[in-house]
Design an enzyme around this catalytic site. Structure first.
Site, PDB file in Angstrom:
ATOM      1  N   ALA A  66       0.785  -1.283  -0.071  1.00 58.15           N
ATOM      2  CA  ALA A  66      -0.379  -0.102  -0.577  1.00 58.15           C
ATOM      3  C   ALA A  66       1.218   0.769   0.344  1.00 58.15           C
ATOM      4  CB  ALA A  66      -0.678   0.106   1.239  1.00 58.15           C
ATOM      5  N   GLY A 111       0.497  -5.188   1.063  1.00 57.63           N
ATOM      6  CA  GLY A 111      -0.583  -4.795   0.052  1.00 57.63           C
ATOM      7  C   GLY A 111      -0.531  -5.794  -1.342  1.00 57.63           C
ATOM      8  N   GLU A 114      -1.159  -9.144  -0.619  1.00 59.14           N
ATOM      9  CA  GLU A 114      -1.895  -9.281  -0.786  1.00 59.14           C
ATOM     10  C   GLU A 114      -2.619  -9.220  -1.460  1.00 59.14           C
ATOM     11  OE1 GLU A 114      -1.899  -6.300   2.776  1.00 59.14           O
ATOM     12  OE2 GLU A 114      -3.164  -7.997   3.764  1.00 59.14           O
ATOM     13  N   GLU A 134       4.438  -5.427   7.534  1.00 55.79           N
ATOM     14  CA  GLU A 134       3.418  -4.378   7.634  1.00 55.79           C
ATOM     15  C   GLU A 134       4.473  -4.284   9.420  1.00 55.79           C
ATOM     16  OE1 GLU A 134       2.783  -7.050   5.984  1.00 55.79           O
ATOM     17  OE2 GLU A 134       1.228  -5.160   4.521  1.00 55.79           O
TER      18      GLU A 134
HETATM   19  N1  COA Z   1       4.402   3.110   0.251  1.00 52.43           N
HETATM   20  C1  COA Z   1       5.675   4.414  -0.743  1.00 52.43           C
HETATM   21  N2  COA Z   1       7.053   4.173  -1.733  1.00 52.43           N
HETATM   22  C2  COA Z   1       7.137   3.417  -2.128  1.00 52.43           C
HETATM   23  C3  COA Z   1       6.498   2.062  -1.537  1.00 52.43           C
HETATM   24  C4  COA Z   1       5.372   2.277  -0.186  1.00 52.43           C
HETATM   25  N3  COA Z   1       5.270   0.814  -0.041  1.00 52.43           N
HETATM   26  N4  COA Z   1       7.487   1.366  -1.279  1.00 52.43           N
HETATM   27  C5  COA Z   1       8.339   1.750  -2.113  1.00 52.43           C
HETATM   28  N5  COA Z   1       8.237   3.396  -2.408  1.00 52.43           N
HETATM   29  C6  COA Z   1       9.470   4.387  -3.050  1.00 52.43           C
HETATM   30  C7  COA Z   1      10.075   5.266  -2.018  1.00 52.43           C
HETATM   31  O1  COA Z   1       9.581   5.645  -1.284  1.00 52.43           O
HETATM   32  C8  COA Z   1      11.107   5.314  -3.585  1.00 52.43           C
HETATM   33  O2  COA Z   1      10.464   6.627  -3.768  1.00 52.43           O
HETATM   34  P1  COA Z   1      11.250   8.267  -3.400  1.00 52.43           P
HETATM   35  O3  COA Z   1      12.321   7.995  -4.916  1.00 52.43           O
HETATM   36  O4  COA Z   1      10.321   9.082  -3.942  1.00 52.43           O
HETATM   37  O5  COA Z   1      12.291   8.551  -2.279  1.00 52.43           O
HETATM   38  C9  COA Z   1      10.895   4.557  -4.539  1.00 52.43           C
HETATM   39  O6  COA Z   1       9.528   4.370  -4.238  1.00 52.43           O
HETATM   40  C10 COA Z   1      11.769   3.720  -4.674  1.00 52.43           C
HETATM   41  O7  COA Z   1      11.812   2.358  -3.754  1.00 52.43           O
HETATM   42  P2  COA Z   1      13.334   2.653  -3.037  1.00 52.43           P
HETATM   43  O8  COA Z   1      13.177   2.863  -1.605  1.00 52.43           O
HETATM   44  O9  COA Z   1      14.176   4.040  -2.636  1.00 52.43           O
HETATM   45  O10 COA Z   1      13.780   1.001  -3.293  1.00 52.43           O
HETATM   46  P3  COA Z   1      15.263   0.056  -2.810  1.00 52.43           P
HETATM   47  O11 COA Z   1      15.489  -0.489  -4.089  1.00 52.43           O
HETATM   48  O12 COA Z   1      16.134   0.571  -1.709  1.00 52.43           O
HETATM   49  O13 COA Z   1      13.920  -0.391  -1.561  1.00 52.43           O
HETATM   50  C11 COA Z   1      11.775  -2.153  -1.060  1.00 52.43           C
HETATM   51  C12 COA Z   1      13.083  -1.101  -2.208  1.00 52.43           C
HETATM   52  C13 COA Z   1      10.429  -2.439  -1.663  1.00 52.43           C
HETATM   53  C14 COA Z   1      13.055  -2.941  -0.052  1.00 52.43           C
HETATM   54  C15 COA Z   1      11.514  -0.681  -0.658  1.00 52.43           C
HETATM   55  O14 COA Z   1      11.164   0.618  -1.213  1.00 52.43           O
HETATM   56  C16 COA Z   1      10.592  -0.603   1.038  1.00 52.43           C
HETATM   57  O15 COA Z   1      11.199  -1.103   1.946  1.00 52.43           O
HETATM   58  N6  COA Z   1       9.163  -0.211   0.468  1.00 52.43           N
HETATM   59  C17 COA Z   1       8.228  -1.050   1.505  1.00 52.43           C
HETATM   60  C18 COA Z   1       7.768  -1.880   1.861  1.00 52.43           C
HETATM   61  C19 COA Z   1       6.556  -1.898   2.586  1.00 52.43           C
HETATM   62  O16 COA Z   1       6.551  -1.549   4.196  1.00 52.43           O
HETATM   63  N7  COA Z   1       5.951  -2.736   1.816  1.00 52.43           N
HETATM   64  C20 COA Z   1       4.167  -2.402   2.969  1.00 52.43           C
HETATM   65  C21 COA Z   1       3.546  -1.030   3.046  1.00 52.43           C
HETATM   66  S1  COA Z   1       2.715  -1.375   4.579  1.00 52.43           S
END
Ligand code: COA
Length: 256
Positions: A66, A111, A114, A134
């Site tokens: 999400a 999400g 999910e 989460e």
């Molecule tokens: N919601 C909003 N933005 C998200 C996102 C999410 N769930 N997942 C990634 N993004 C965005 C990042 O903020 C970043 O945006 P920015 O360039 O404006 O800062 C962009 O996507 C790229 O992500 P980034 O984190 O830089 O990539 P990475 O390769 O370093 O890491 C992940 C990849 C997937 C490990 C990391 O993005 C992450 O942990 N995301 C969240 C996952 C999460 O907790 N999901 C459950 C949500 S309830």
């Protein structure tokens, strides 16, 4: 409805819906969820469509969850409404009369996993990574994951994924029965289409009836879904969630 966050392409009896926010790793914001609901309904109503493929744009992510930025400043009531709206989409997919394949092309987190769990089949690219992170935000899965994951892979393994918040790769996911096959990234859509074509030669009405009957086994779990929505919303007023959100925004580890 015109789409800004997804694309819908109908070809060879299949509606391919691609979540198209590559720069945000295809995170599901409110508009994307609304567009997905619309596209899924359109595919269901279209007589030329026999099945659906859901995937993410780019090579990195199916859906990384999400949209965490939309969590900022939400009250418990707003969180509950958001979770309910996510449940509506997931239930719509799970109960669709046509088979739906999640073609998991990269990260399927929160999400995103999910969404894949709501689909009838999950085909993973060898580069896919899956998890429900989460708890690392001070939250629980809020789009059906606490119910659908244990149903699919058993309570013990589901608890391991949900409580550690860790990711598994495609191989481990296959071993756990979370995905039904692993394919080369270049062949992901072709193989998903091939899976659907094995069903297209069968009776469409019998396929729909089978989906209804198989889903009948989850009907006793309706209360579980409601409990998830309420518990998810309660997390929104916790100090841990506030710290988890700040940490994500500031790109640092949370201090719980
Ligand atoms: N919601 C909003 N933005 C998200 C996102 C999410 N769930 N997942 C990634 N993004 C965005 C990042 O903020 C970043 O945006 P920015 O360039 O404006 O800062 C962009 O996507 C790229 O992500 P980034 O984190 O830089 O990539 P990475 O390769 O370093 O890491 C992940 C990849 C997937 C490990 C990391 O993005 C992450 O942990 N995301 C969240 C996952 C999460 O907790 N999901 C459950 C949500 S309830």
């Amino acid at each position: 409805m015109s789409y800004q966050n997804i694309t819908l392409e109908i070809k060879n009896k299949t509606a391919q819906i691609t979540i198209n926010r590559e720069g945000k790793l295809n995170a599901l914001n409110r508009d994307t969820i609304a567009e997905l609901k619309d596209a899924v309904s359109r595919a269901e109503a279209d007589g030329s469509v026999r099945g659906l493929i859901l995937t993410g744009a780019g090579e990195k992510a199916f859906v990384a969850g999400a949209d965490i930025k939309e969590f900022l400043g939400k009250s418990k009531e707003e969180a509950e409404a958001m979770s309910r709206s996510g449940h509506e989409l997931m239930n719509k997919i799970a109960n669709l009369s046509k088979p739906v394949v999640a073609a998991i092309n990269g990260f399927a987190l929160g999400g995103g996993l999910e969404l894949a769990l709501a689909c009838h089949f999950r085909v993973a690219s060898s580069t896919a990574k899956m998890g429900l992170p989460e708890v690392s935000l001070g939250l629980i899965p809020g789009y059906g994951g606490t119910q659908r994951l244990p149903e699919l892979i058993g309570k013990g393994r589901a608890l391991e994924l949900i409580l550690t918040g860790e990711m598994v790769d495609a191989k481990a996911a296959y071993g756990w029965g979370l995905v039904s096959s692993i394919v080369d990234p270049d062949l992901l859509i072709d193989q998903s289409q091939k899976l659907l074509e094995r069903i297209y030669s069968r009776s469409a009405s019998a396929v729909s009836a089978a989906i209804v009957a198989v889903n009948g086994s989850s009907q006793g779990k309706v209360e579980g879904y409601g409990l998830e929505i309420r518990t998810f919303a309660e997390c929104f007023v916790s100090e841990d969630f506030s710290e988890g959100l700040s940490a994500f925004t500031e790109k640092r580890k949370p201090r719980f």
